[in-house]
Design a protein around this motif. Structure first.
Motif, PDB file in Angstrom:
ATOM      1  N   UNK A 164      -7.613 -13.737  -6.786  1.00 53.71           N
ATOM      2  CA  UNK A 164      -7.096 -13.637  -5.414  1.00 53.71           C
ATOM      3  C   UNK A 164      -8.133 -13.003  -4.489  1.00 53.71           C
ATOM      4  N   UNK A 165      -7.733 -12.818  -3.213  1.00 52.70           N
ATOM      5  CA  UNK A 165      -8.685 -12.288  -2.230  1.00 52.70           C
ATOM      6  C   UNK A 165      -8.090 -11.075  -1.515  1.00 52.70           C
ATOM      7  N   UNK A 166      -8.970 -10.183  -1.141  1.00 52.62           N
ATOM      8  CA  UNK A 166      -8.620  -9.014  -0.323  1.00 52.62           C
ATOM      9  C   UNK A 166      -9.444  -9.105   0.959  1.00 52.62           C
ATOM     10  N   UNK A 167      -8.777  -8.960   2.089  1.00 48.31           N
ATOM     11  CA  UNK A 167      -9.457  -9.055   3.374  1.00 48.31           C
ATOM     12  C   UNK A 167      -9.529  -7.718   4.091  1.00 48.31           C
ATOM     13  N   UNK A 168     -10.671  -7.452   4.721  1.00 46.49           N
ATOM     14  CA  UNK A 168     -10.858  -6.239   5.509  1.00 46.49           C
ATOM     15  C   UNK A 168     -11.261  -6.660   6.915  1.00 46.49           C
ATOM     16  N   UNK A 169     -10.446  -6.332   7.892  1.00 47.23           N
ATOM     17  CA  UNK A 169     -10.715  -6.730   9.270  1.00 47.23           C
ATOM     18  C   UNK A 169     -10.660  -5.550  10.227  1.00 47.23           C
ATOM     19  N   UNK A 170     -11.473  -5.619  11.270  1.00 47.51           N
ATOM     20  CA  UNK A 170     -11.530  -4.556  12.283  1.00 47.51           C
ATOM     21  C   UNK A 170     -11.344  -5.172  13.660  1.00 47.51           C
ATOM     22  N   UNK A 171     -10.578  -4.513  14.483  1.00 46.29           N
ATOM     23  CA  UNK A 171     -10.490  -4.918  15.889  1.00 46.29           C
ATOM     24  C   UNK A 171     -10.267  -3.678  16.739  1.00 46.29           C
ATOM     25  N   UNK A 172     -10.799  -3.712  17.954  1.00 46.01           N
ATOM     26  CA  UNK A 172     -10.603  -2.585  18.876  1.00 46.01           C
ATOM     27  C   UNK A 172     -10.080  -3.113  20.197  1.00 46.01           C
ATOM     28  N   UNK A 173      -9.045  -2.427  20.680  1.00 48.34           N
ATOM     29  CA  UNK A 173      -8.389  -2.854  21.914  1.00 48.34           C
ATOM     30  C   UNK A 173      -7.684  -1.674  22.549  1.00 48.34           C
ATOM     31  N   UNK A 174      -7.832  -1.552  23.871  1.00 47.57           N
ATOM     32  CA  UNK A 174      -7.139  -0.497  24.629  1.00 47.57           C
ATOM     33  C   UNK A 174      -7.397   0.898  24.062  1.00 47.57           C
ATOM     34  N   UNK A 175      -8.642   1.144  23.651  1.00 47.18           N
ATOM     35  CA  UNK A 175      -9.005   2.478  23.183  1.00 47.18           C
ATOM     36  C   UNK A 175      -8.566   2.797  21.776  1.00 47.18           C
ATOM     37  N   UNK A 176      -8.103   1.779  21.020  1.00 46.70           N
ATOM     38  CA  UNK A 176      -7.649   1.997  19.640  1.00 46.70           C
ATOM     39  C   UNK A 176      -8.433   1.085  18.704  1.00 46.70           C
ATOM     40  N   UNK A 177      -8.941   1.661  17.625  1.00 45.41           N
ATOM     41  CA  UNK A 177      -9.639   0.895  16.591  1.00 45.41           C
ATOM     42  C   UNK A 177      -8.690   0.711  15.409  1.00 45.41           C
ATOM     43  N   UNK A 178      -8.509  -0.533  14.991  1.00 41.96           N
ATOM     44  CA  UNK A 178      -7.640  -0.839  13.866  1.00 41.96           C
ATOM     45  C   UNK A 178      -8.455  -1.424  12.720  1.00 41.96           C
ATOM     46  N   UNK A 179      -8.258  -0.853  11.512  1.00 48.47           N
ATOM     47  CA  UNK A 179      -8.899  -1.369  10.304  1.00 48.47           C
ATOM     48  C   UNK A 179      -7.781  -1.796   9.362  1.00 48.47           C
ATOM     49  N   UNK A 180      -7.695  -3.096   9.088  1.00 52.86           N
ATOM     50  CA  UNK A 180      -6.611  -3.622   8.259  1.00 52.86           C
ATOM     51  C   UNK A 180      -7.146  -4.097   6.916  1.00 52.86           C
ATOM     52  N   UNK A 181      -6.451  -3.718   5.839  1.00 50.83           N
ATOM     53  CA  UNK A 181      -6.782  -4.177   4.487  1.00 50.83           C
ATOM     54  C   UNK A 181      -5.581  -4.964   3.972  1.00 50.83           C
ATOM     55  N   UNK A 182      -5.812  -6.260   3.689  1.00 56.71           N
ATOM     56  CA  UNK A 182      -4.725  -7.156   3.284  1.00 56.71           C
ATOM     57  C   UNK A 182      -4.986  -7.709   1.896  1.00 56.71           C
ATOM     58  N   UNK A 183      -3.965  -7.697   1.055  1.00 57.74           N
ATOM     59  CA  UNK A 183      -4.111  -8.258  -0.294  1.00 57.74           C
ATOM     60  C   UNK A 183      -3.062  -9.330  -0.521  1.00 57.74           C
ATOM     61  N   UNK A 184      -3.205 -10.030  -1.645  1.00 57.52           N
ATOM     62  CA  UNK A 184      -2.263 -11.079  -2.049  1.00 57.52           C
ATOM     63  C   UNK A 184      -1.539 -10.663  -3.322  1.00 57.52           C
ATOM     64  N   UNK A 185      -1.236  -9.379  -3.399  1.00 60.38           N
ATOM     65  CA  UNK A 185      -0.653  -8.830  -4.611  1.00 60.38           C
ATOM     66  C   UNK A 185       0.845  -8.996  -4.715  1.00 60.38           C
ATOM     67  N   UNK A 186       1.438  -8.168  -5.573  1.00 64.71           N
ATOM     68  CA  UNK A 186       2.864  -8.296  -5.890  1.00 64.71           C
ATOM     69  C   UNK A 186       3.755  -7.797  -4.761  1.00 64.71           C
ATOM     70  N   UNK A 187       3.206  -7.004  -3.866  1.00 59.44           N
ATOM     71  CA  UNK A 187       4.011  -6.467  -2.772  1.00 59.44           C
ATOM     72  C   UNK A 187       4.725  -5.186  -3.161  1.00 59.44           C
ATOM     73  N   UNK A 188       5.317  -4.545  -2.162  1.00 61.04           N
ATOM     74  CA  UNK A 188       6.004  -3.267  -2.352  1.00 61.04           C
ATOM     75  C   UNK A 188       7.452  -3.427  -1.900  1.00 61.04           C
ATOM     76  N   UNK A 189       8.414  -2.998  -2.702  1.00 62.64           N
ATOM     77  CA  UNK A 189       9.820  -3.085  -2.267  1.00 62.64           C
ATOM     78  C   UNK A 189      10.037  -2.307  -0.970  1.00 62.64           C
ATOM     79  N   UNK A 190      10.887  -2.819  -0.112  1.00 58.31           N
ATOM     80  CA  UNK A 190      11.108  -2.200   1.198  1.00 58.31           C
ATOM     81  C   UNK A 190      11.597  -0.755   1.076  1.00 58.31           C
ATOM     82  N   UNK A 191      12.426  -0.480   0.069  1.00 53.14           N
ATOM     83  CA  UNK A 191      12.973   0.871  -0.089  1.00 53.14           C
ATOM     84  C   UNK A 191      11.890   1.880  -0.454  1.00 53.14           C
TER      85      UNK A 191
END
Length: 383
Positions: free
Chosen positions: A285-312
Motif C-alpha cells: 500500500x501507499x502512505x502520502x505526506x502532503x503540505x499546504x499553507x493557507x490563511x496563516x496556517x500550515x497543514x501537514x497531512x499523513x494519509x494511509x490505506x490501513x485498517x482504520x480506527x473505530x470511531x469510538x
C-alpha cells in the motif's frame, strides 16, 4: 348613698383595663414579629453579597430545607431545582448539621444535571448560619480526581511497558549463558536480546521526551523552520521501515512554508505519524505526506490505506500508552507514546493535530501550525 367615692374607683378601673389592653396589644405585636421572623425567607445582612461573589457553589437553606439563596456555581452544577436541593446526599448532610450543630466536611460524587449523564466530585462543607439557616459550600474536585487517575494509570502503564523488555532481557541473558557452546543459538538469542534492548531504550527515550515536552521551557531554542526540510528529514528517517514493510511513501510538492519552532521536535512528531502509518498499512500500500499553507496556517497531512480506527476510539488515540491494536503494537515494538508525543509537540508550537479515519479505508492525521510571517522569517535569516 354617697356617690363621690365612685369616681376614683371608675378611674382606677379604667386605668387597669387600659393598661391591660395596651399590654395585650404589645404582646400581640411581639408575637407577630416573631411569626414574621419565622416565615421570612431573607438571609442575614451581607450573606447575599458573599454568596453572589463565591466562585464555589454556595447555598443557604431555611429550617424547611427551602433554598433561600444559591450562587451561580450551585446552579451551574445542578445542585438546586425548584428552590430545593436536588441531591438527597446534600439534604442528609444539611439535616445532620442541623441536628448536631457541628460543622461537617465530606467529599461526594453526584450526577451532574437532571439526567445524570456525567458525574462531578465535590468537596462539601456544611455549617449553621445563625440560629435558623444552614450554609452549604461545595468546590469542584472532578478535574483533580481525573488527573490523579491519569497519574496512576501512567505509572501503572510505565511499569507494565518496562516490565516486558526488562524481563525478556533477563531471560535471554540466561539463555545465552546456557547456550554458550552452541553458536547458532547464541546468535539467535543475541539478535533477540538486541531487539529487546532497543525497545527498552526507545520506551525510555520516549518517556524522557514526553516529560520534556510537558515542561514550560520545551521551546527554548525556537527559530525559523522550513516545513519542506522537516518533511524531507522525516521521510529519510522512515525509509528503512517503509522498505521493510513494502510500503511506498510519497510526498507532495514543496511549498516553502515556514514556521517558528524547534526543527528536531517537529521532525520527531512527523516521523512518529509516518512511522505509525507505515506500521498499520498493509504490504504493497501507499502512505502520502502532503503540505499546504493557507490563511496563516500550515497543514501537514499523513494519509494511509490501513485498517482504520473505530470511531469510538478516535478521540483516545493521542492518550499516553493507548493502542488501537495492542497485540500488533507489541509485535512491532510500539510503546503507545508516539501519538501523545505528536500532540504535545504540536501544542507546544501553538497548533493542533486532528485525526480522521474510516474502517477499512485508512486514516489521515493532520498537523496544523501557525505560519511564520515573512517579516519574521527575513529577520531570522539576517541573524
Amino acid at each position: 348613698m354617697d356617690s363621690t367615692w365612685l369616681v376614683p374607683v371608675s378611674l382606677a378601673f379604667g386605668f387597669v383595663v387600659g393598661t391591660g389592653l395596651v399590654s395585650l396589644m404589645h404582646f400581640a405585636a411581639l408575637r407577630g414579629e416573631r411569626a414574621h421572623d419565622v416565615v421570612n425567607s431573607s438571609v442575614p445582612d451581607g450573606v447575599d453579597a458573599v454568596i453572589d461573589a463565591l466562585e464555589s457553589a454556595g447555598i443557604v437553606v431555611d429550617p424547611s430545607n427551602v433554598v433561600v439563596k444559591a450562587s451561580p456555581g450551585a446552579l451551574a452544577f445542578g445542585l438546586v431545582g425548584n428552590n430545593s436541593l436536588v441531591h438527597p446526599e446534600l439534604t442528609e448532610m444539611v439535616n445532620r448539621v442541623r441536628r448536631s450543630g457541628e460543622r461537617l466536611t465530606d467529599e461526594v460524587t453526584l450526577s451532574r444535571g437532571p439526567f445524570g449523564e456525567a458525574n462531578i466530585v465535590l468537596s462539601v462543607r456544611v455549617a449553621r448560619l445563625g440560629a435558623r439557616y444552614v450554609l452549604l459550600v461545595a468546590d469542584d474536585r472532578t478535574e483533580s480526581h481525573r488527573l490523579d487517575a491519569v497519574r496512576r494509570d501512567f505509572i501503572a502503564n510505565i511499569s507494565h511497558e518496562l516490565k516486558t523488555p526488562i524481563g525478556a532481557v533477563g531471560l535471554l541473558a540466561e539463555a545465552l549463558q546456557a547456550a554458550s557452546s552452541e553458536p547458532d543459538q547464541v546468535r539467535r538469542f543475541a539478535k533477540r536480546l538486541t531487539k529487546e534492548s532497543e525497545r527498552l531504550a526507545r520506551i525510555t527515550q520516549e518517556i524522557i521526551e514526553l516529560s520534556r515536552l510537558q515542561a514550560a521551557d520545551a521551546l527554548t531554542e525556537a527559530e525559523i523552520v522550513s516545513i519542506d526540510r522537516v518533511v524531507s528529514l522525516s521521510l529519510d528517517e522512515t525509509k528503512v521501515a517503509a522498505d521493510a514493510n513494502n510500503v511506498t511513501v510519497i510526498s507532495g510538492k514543496k511549498t516553502g512554508a515556514l514556521i517558528y519552532g524547534d526543527e528536531a521536535l517537529l521532525v520527531t512528531a512527523l516521523h512518529n505519524l509516518i512511522a505509525n502509518a507505515i506500521q498499520y498499512s498493509p504490504r504493497g500500500s501507499r502512505v502520502g505526506v502532503g503540505v499546504r499553507n493557507s490563511d496563516g496556517v500550515v497543514e501537514i497531512a499523513v494519509t494511509d490505506q490501513g485498517v482504520g480506527i473505530p470511531e469510538v476510539e478516535l478521540d483516545r488515540v493521542f492518550e499516553r500508552f493507548f493502542r488501537t491494536d495492542p497485540a500488533r503494537s507489541r509485535r512491532t515494538g510500539g510503546s503507545g507514546l508516539g501519538l501523545s508525543i505528536v500532540k504535545h509537540v504540536v501544542e507546544n508550537h501553538g497548533g493542533d493535530v486532528r485525526a480522521w479515519s474510516q474502517l477499512g479505508r485508512g486514516s489521515t492525521f493532520t498537523i496544523r501550525l501557525p505560519e511564520a510571517s515573512r517579516a519574521v522569517a527575513t529577520a531570522g535569516d539576517k541573524k
